[in-house]
Write a protein that holds these residues in place. Structure first.
Motif, PDB file in Angstrom:
ATOM      1  N   LEU A  57      -3.935  -3.443  -6.307  1.00  0.00           N
ATOM      2  CA  LEU A  57      -3.993  -2.015  -5.980  1.00  0.00           C
ATOM      3  C   LEU A  57      -3.050  -0.932  -7.144  1.00  0.00           C
ATOM      4  O   LEU A  57      -4.373   0.351  -7.346  1.00  0.00           O
ATOM      5  CB  LEU A  57      -2.841  -1.428  -4.716  1.00  0.00           C
TER       6      LEU A  57
ATOM      7  N   TYR B 257       2.280   6.155  -6.745  1.00  0.00           N
ATOM      8  CA  TYR B 257       1.439   7.539  -7.503  1.00  0.00           C
ATOM      9  C   TYR B 257       1.570   9.125  -6.785  1.00  0.00           C
ATOM     10  O   TYR B 257       1.454   9.096  -8.096  1.00  0.00           O
ATOM     11  CB  TYR B 257       0.088   6.725  -6.586  1.00  0.00           C
ATOM     12  N   ILE B 258       2.379   9.062  -5.896  1.00  0.00           N
ATOM     13  CA  ILE B 258       2.388  10.515  -6.181  1.00  0.00           C
ATOM     14  C   ILE B 258       3.707  11.062  -7.162  1.00  0.00           C
ATOM     15  O   ILE B 258       3.699  12.247  -7.398  1.00  0.00           O
ATOM     16  CB  ILE B 258       3.576  10.897  -4.604  1.00  0.00           C
TER      17      ILE B 258
ATOM     18  N   VAL C 247       1.196  -1.753  -0.121  1.00  0.00           N
ATOM     19  CA  VAL C 247      -0.170  -0.134   0.208  1.00  0.00           C
ATOM     20  C   VAL C 247       0.603   1.363   0.165  1.00  0.00           C
ATOM     21  O   VAL C 247       0.715   2.751  -0.911  1.00  0.00           O
ATOM     22  CB  VAL C 247      -0.841  -0.072   1.208  1.00  0.00           C
ATOM     23  N   ILE C 248       1.712   1.198   0.472  1.00  0.00           N
ATOM     24  CA  ILE C 248       2.556   2.557   0.854  1.00  0.00           C
ATOM     25  C   ILE C 248       3.548   2.887  -0.441  1.00  0.00           C
ATOM     26  O   ILE C 248       3.794   3.903  -0.990  1.00  0.00           O
ATOM     27  CB  ILE C 248       3.740   2.261   1.700  1.00  0.00           C
TER      28      ILE C 248
ATOM     29  N   VAL D 201       3.053   1.300  -3.426  1.00  0.00           N
ATOM     30  CA  VAL D 201       2.202   2.248  -4.344  1.00  0.00           C
ATOM     31  C   VAL D 201       1.940   2.896  -4.689  1.00  0.00           C
ATOM     32  O   VAL D 201       1.772   3.971  -5.288  1.00  0.00           O
ATOM     33  CB  VAL D 201       0.616   1.216  -4.976  1.00  0.00           C
ATOM     34  N   SER D 202       1.231   3.582  -3.158  1.00  0.00           N
ATOM     35  CA  SER D 202       1.250   5.239  -3.381  1.00  0.00           C
ATOM     36  C   SER D 202       2.468   5.845  -3.944  1.00  0.00           C
ATOM     37  O   SER D 202       2.186   7.356  -3.605  1.00  0.00           O
ATOM     38  CB  SER D 202       0.765   5.378  -1.032  1.00  0.00           C
TER      39      SER D 202
ATOM     40  N   THR E 155       1.447  10.777 -10.927  1.00  0.00           N
ATOM     41  CA  THR E 155       0.301  10.800 -11.172  1.00  0.00           C
ATOM     42  C   THR E 155       0.289  12.037 -12.450  1.00  0.00           C
ATOM     43  O   THR E 155       0.881  12.106 -12.413  1.00  0.00           O
ATOM     44  CB  THR E 155      -0.718  11.128  -9.961  1.00  0.00           C
TER      45      THR E 155
ATOM     46  N   GLU F 139       8.463  -1.449  -9.767  1.00  0.00           N
ATOM     47  CA  GLU F 139       8.129  -1.086  -8.313  1.00  0.00           C
ATOM     48  C   GLU F 139       8.753  -2.679  -7.499  1.00  0.00           C
ATOM     49  O   GLU F 139       8.716  -2.420  -6.115  1.00  0.00           O
ATOM     50  CB  GLU F 139       6.049  -1.215  -7.849  1.00  0.00           C
TER      51      GLU F 139
END
Length: 301
Positions: free
Chosen positions: A240, A130-131, A123-124, A126-127, A134, A168
């Motif tokens: 995710l 994303y930051i 989760v972290i 992928v976050s 994106t 990732e």
């Protein structure tokens, strides 16, 4: 028997240290295999395993003849091949580079920094991506736009999905894999390098003739073990990253089992898919282990 009891008493503390690992595999690895029987049943939770209807290979036939099977197989295999070709060599390369460093303190600092991402949840991870990637206010896209280029849809584009997933994995797991190969390199006899230098071998020749042959067995064993989980692409990360725009190239067996099997209550179908993946992994381990032995390596058994 008496001899075994005497050895058991003599080495009781070693066996006691072994006990937690044995219990772990018995409880979480071997006992759950009993549940594979529901792959051949129309399992109903309120009836239980003993009373559920036996349907034989119905769920396997449904899987192999279903409209999504070849899409799932293609996506899963492509992601697995990406991991084998792009991720698997990187810990070896990084370990070889670190092994050439002469300052031990710097080597320890680098190893500590690069293996920290392993302990972060998907989760972290992928976050973070994303930051950075994106299309709206992402750091990478802002830089691309600064240089006069159009922004790229990294996260919601089918063309970029597999690349992003592989990046990732590389960022998260390369450091952790490096530790294993660093441990293998630590066991290389330093006298071999001294003898090679006396014979006039340069650093590249020492790497090719001493370092790589010394860790070749470790590389082969880890490759065989990785092929055993060839179809396990990781549910959490893929789930995710999935969205409506990349699902055609991103849907794999793990996410399909969750959406169709678990959410839809098709537990027998989920077990059939899991069993199919396990059989494929077992066959790959057997084949690669035999090939390794044929080429003079030890293999895993």
């Amino acid at each position: 028997m008496d001899r075994f009891v005497k050895e058991l008493i003599r080495d009781r503390w070693l066996y006691l240290m072994l006990l937690p690992g044995v219990l772990y595999f018995l409880v979480f690895r071997y006992l759950p295999m009993w549940g594979l029987v529901i792959a051949f049943q129309n399992y109903m939770p309120f009836l239980g395993i003993m009373k559920s209807e036996w349907v034989g290979f119905y769920h396997f036939k449904y899987l192999f003849t279903g409209p999504d099977f070849w899409m799932l197989l293609r996506n899963t295999v492509v992601l697995a091949v990406y991991n084998i070709f792009f991720f698997f060599p990187l810990p070896i390369i990084v370990a070889l580079m670190l092994n050439e460093l002469r300052h031990e303190w710097f080597k320890k600092v680098v190893v500590s920094l690069i293996y920290v991402p392993h302990f972060l949840s998907w989760v972290i991870v992928v976050s973070f991506f994303y930051i950075f990637f994106t299309i709206k206010d992402g750091i990478v896209n802002e830089l691309i736009q600064t240089f006069g280029f159009d922004k790229i849809h990294f996260l919601d584009s089918a063309a970029w999905f597999r690349t992003m997933v592989t990046l990732e994995v590389i960022w998260k797991e390369t450091g952790w894999g490096t530790i294993i190969f660093m441990a293998a390199l630590a066991g290389v006899n330093p006298q071999l390098y001294e003898a090679a230098r006396m014979d006039g071998a340069n650093r590249l020749q020492q790497l090719y003739h001493i370092t790589l042959p010394s860790i070749r067995s470790t590389i082969v064993i880890l490759l065989i073990l990785r092929l055993g989980s060839f179809l396990d692409t990781g549910f959490e990360q893929i789930f995710l990253m999935l969205n409506a725009l990349n699902r055609e190239v991103g849907e794999v067996f793990d996410t399909y089992v969750y959406t169709v099997g678990i959410q839809g209550g098709q537990f027998s179908f989920s077990a059939a898919v899991g069993m199919f993946k396990s059989v494929v992994g077992l066959l790959l381990v057997l084949i690669t282990n035999r090939l390794a032995k044929r080429f003079g390596e030890e293999g895993i058994y």
